[in-house]
Motif scaffolding. Structure first.
Motif, short mmCIF file in Angstrom:
data_model
loop_
_atom_site.label_atom_id
_atom_site.label_comp_id
_atom_site.label_asym_id
_atom_site.label_seq_id
_atom_site.Cartn_x
_atom_site.Cartn_y
_atom_site.Cartn_z
N UNK A 1 0.90 -1.14 -0.09
CA UNK A 1 -0.05 0.05 -0.04
C UNK A 1 0.97 1.24 0.01
N UNK A 2 1.98 1.39 0.79
CA UNK A 2 2.88 2.43 0.70
C UNK A 2 3.49 2.64 -0.46
N UNK A 3 3.70 1.58 -1.26
CA UNK A 3 4.37 1.88 -2.59
C UNK A 3 3.41 2.41 -3.66
N UNK A 4 1.88 2.47 -3.43
CA UNK A 4 1.23 2.87 -4.43
C UNK A 4 1.01 4.32 -3.98
N UNK A 5 0.92 4.67 -2.73
CA UNK A 5 0.92 6.20 -2.03
C UNK A 5 2.22 6.73 -2.81
N UNK A 6 3.42 6.02 -2.55
CA UNK A 6 4.56 6.91 -3.07
C UNK A 6 4.72 7.12 -4.69
N UNK A 7 4.23 6.17 -5.32
CA UNK A 7 3.98 6.43 -6.66
C UNK A 7 3.15 7.50 -7.06
N UNK A 8 1.95 7.54 -6.31
CA UNK A 8 0.88 8.43 -6.65
C UNK A 8 1.55 9.95 -6.35
N UNK A 10 4.64 10.60 -6.41
CA UNK A 10 5.62 11.07 -7.33
C UNK A 10 5.12 11.49 -8.65
N UNK A 11 4.00 11.06 -8.89
CA UNK A 11 3.10 11.35 -10.23
C UNK A 11 2.69 12.84 -10.03
N UNK A 12 2.13 13.19 -8.85
CA UNK A 12 1.52 14.43 -8.69
C UNK A 12 2.64 15.38 -8.61
N UNK A 13 3.81 15.12 -7.91
CA UNK A 13 4.84 15.95 -8.01
C UNK A 13 5.59 16.35 -9.35
#
Length: 67
Positions: A1-8, A10-13
């Protein structure tokens, strides 16, 4: 779950950085256009006044003869 939030995150950044780059580019273009217009007016004014704008008049120094 943490990887999905981190990826999301990074995309927004990345999207934010891209948008800021676009805004910076547009600002640079406007700055260049305004600088060009100011330079053009400076050239026209200098031409109309024979280049005498902004110069201080200086009197020739009086010279005395030592003879």
């Amino acid at each position: 779950m943490g990887a999905v939030v981190s990826c999301f995150s990074a995309i927004l950044e990345s999207i934010g950085v891209c948008l800021m780059s676009i805004v910076h580019g547009i600002g640079s273009i406007f700055q260049a256009i305004i600088a060009g217009i100011v330079s053009l007016f400076a050239i026209i004014i200098s031409c109309l006044t024979c280049g005498h704008t902004g110069r201080r008049r200086t009197r020739p120094m009086a010279t005395t003869s030592a003879v």
